[in-house]
Design a protein around this motif. Structure first.
Motif, PDB file in Angstrom:
ATOM      1  N   UNK A  84      25.910  68.424 -62.790  1.00 55.32           N
ATOM      2  CA  UNK A  84      25.726  69.519 -61.835  1.00 55.32           C
ATOM      3  C   UNK A  84      24.986  70.630 -62.565  1.00 55.32           C
ATOM      4  N   UNK A  85      23.902  71.125 -61.963  1.00 53.39           N
ATOM      5  CA  UNK A  85      23.038  72.098 -62.624  1.00 53.39           C
ATOM      6  C   UNK A  85      23.843  73.313 -63.069  1.00 53.39           C
ATOM      7  N   UNK A  86      24.662  73.849 -62.194  1.00 53.97           N
ATOM      8  CA  UNK A  86      25.404  75.089 -62.454  1.00 53.97           C
ATOM      9  C   UNK A  86      26.879  74.797 -62.725  1.00 53.97           C
ATOM     10  N   UNK A  89      30.319  75.032 -60.622  1.00 55.82           N
ATOM     11  CA  UNK A  89      29.917  75.933 -59.546  1.00 55.82           C
ATOM     12  C   UNK A  89      31.084  76.825 -59.141  1.00 55.82           C
ATOM     13  N   UNK A  90      30.758  78.034 -58.730  1.00 53.69           N
ATOM     14  CA  UNK A  90      31.786  79.020 -58.357  1.00 53.69           C
ATOM     15  C   UNK A  90      31.873  79.153 -56.851  1.00 53.69           C
ATOM     16  N   UNK A 100      28.431  73.224 -51.373  1.00 58.82           N
ATOM     17  CA  UNK A 100      27.310  72.361 -51.724  1.00 58.82           C
ATOM     18  C   UNK A 100      27.306  72.132 -53.228  1.00 58.82           C
ATOM     19  N   UNK A 101      26.734  71.019 -53.621  1.00 56.95           N
ATOM     20  CA  UNK A 101      26.739  70.633 -55.032  1.00 56.95           C
ATOM     21  C   UNK A 101      25.301  70.432 -55.489  1.00 56.95           C
ATOM     22  N   UNK A 102      24.905  71.151 -56.534  1.00 57.54           N
ATOM     23  CA  UNK A 102      23.546  71.054 -57.058  1.00 57.54           C
ATOM     24  C   UNK A 102      23.507  69.937 -58.106  1.00 57.54           C
TER      25      UNK A 102
END
Ligand SMILES: O=c1ccn([C@H]2C[C@H](O)[C@@H](COP(=O)(O)OP(=O)(O)OP(=O)(O)O)O2)c(=O)[nH]1
Ligand SMILES: [Mg+2]
Length: 159
Positions: A84-86, A89-90, A100-102
């Motif tokens: 996951x890019x970030x 995720x928060x 959503x999931x990057x």
């Protein structure tokens, strides 16, 4: 309305709305797992190095003082290089939109094929402290001081 209710034994309840009733309810694989597995709402092809924002078909309502963290799944990371890019995720307590999931394919050679319904990430709910920010002129001394980024040594052999 009749809602599924999976219990972890903690007594806490995660208020979750399914925006896509065709997807399975996100649950823990085991009762005491930290992560609640999130499903891909749509198919997605990720060539090496590519990324894509993938919907999960769910929204949640966390109380103030909590955060949802969207973490990668270790199996997909190990088998396919999927991350996951970030990460993580928060998901803010006040966020009511679709989670959503990057996703990113970190494998140098193989394309990752996501199909609808795949468990692509895991949501971990944690308490978070909402401290006020106060600007000060100076900070208290400490043993470490400003040393960081390898200041304790071990550069050459990554020890
Ligand atoms: O993996 C993630 C990360 C974030 N979000 C949603 C929930 C979160 O509350 C919102 C904003 O996330 P964040 O604060 O990390 O992004 P930003 O770039 O700072 O956007 P904003 O300006 O909306 O705060 O986006 C997701 O759905 N998935
Ligand atoms: Mg933000």
């Amino acid at each position: 309305m009749n809602h599924d209710h999976h219990t972890s034994g903690s007594g806490q309840v995660l208020r979750l709305q399914r925006l896509d009733p065709g997807l399975p309810l996100p649950v823990r694989a085991h009762q005491t797992d930290a992560g609640i597995d999130l499903h891909a709402a749509h198919a997605c092809e990720l060539p090496p190095g590519h990324r894509s924002l993938v919907g999960t078909g769910v929204a949640i309502a966390l109380p103030a003082g909590y955060v949802g963290l969207v973490h990668p799944r270790s199996g997909l990371a190990a088998r396919a290089g999927l991350s996951i890019v970030n990460a993580p995720g928060t998901v803010d307590a006040g966020y009511r939109g679709e989670i959503k999931v990057n996703l990113i394919n970190l494998d140098p050679a193989e394309t990752v094929h996501i199909v609808r319904g795949d468990r692509i990430a895991q949501l971990i709910v944690q308490q978070v402290e909402l401290w006020d920010v106060v600007e000060v002129e100076t900070l208290e001394d400490s043993e470490r001081g400003a040393g960081g980024h390898g200041s304790t040594g071990g550069h050459a052999r990554l020890t």
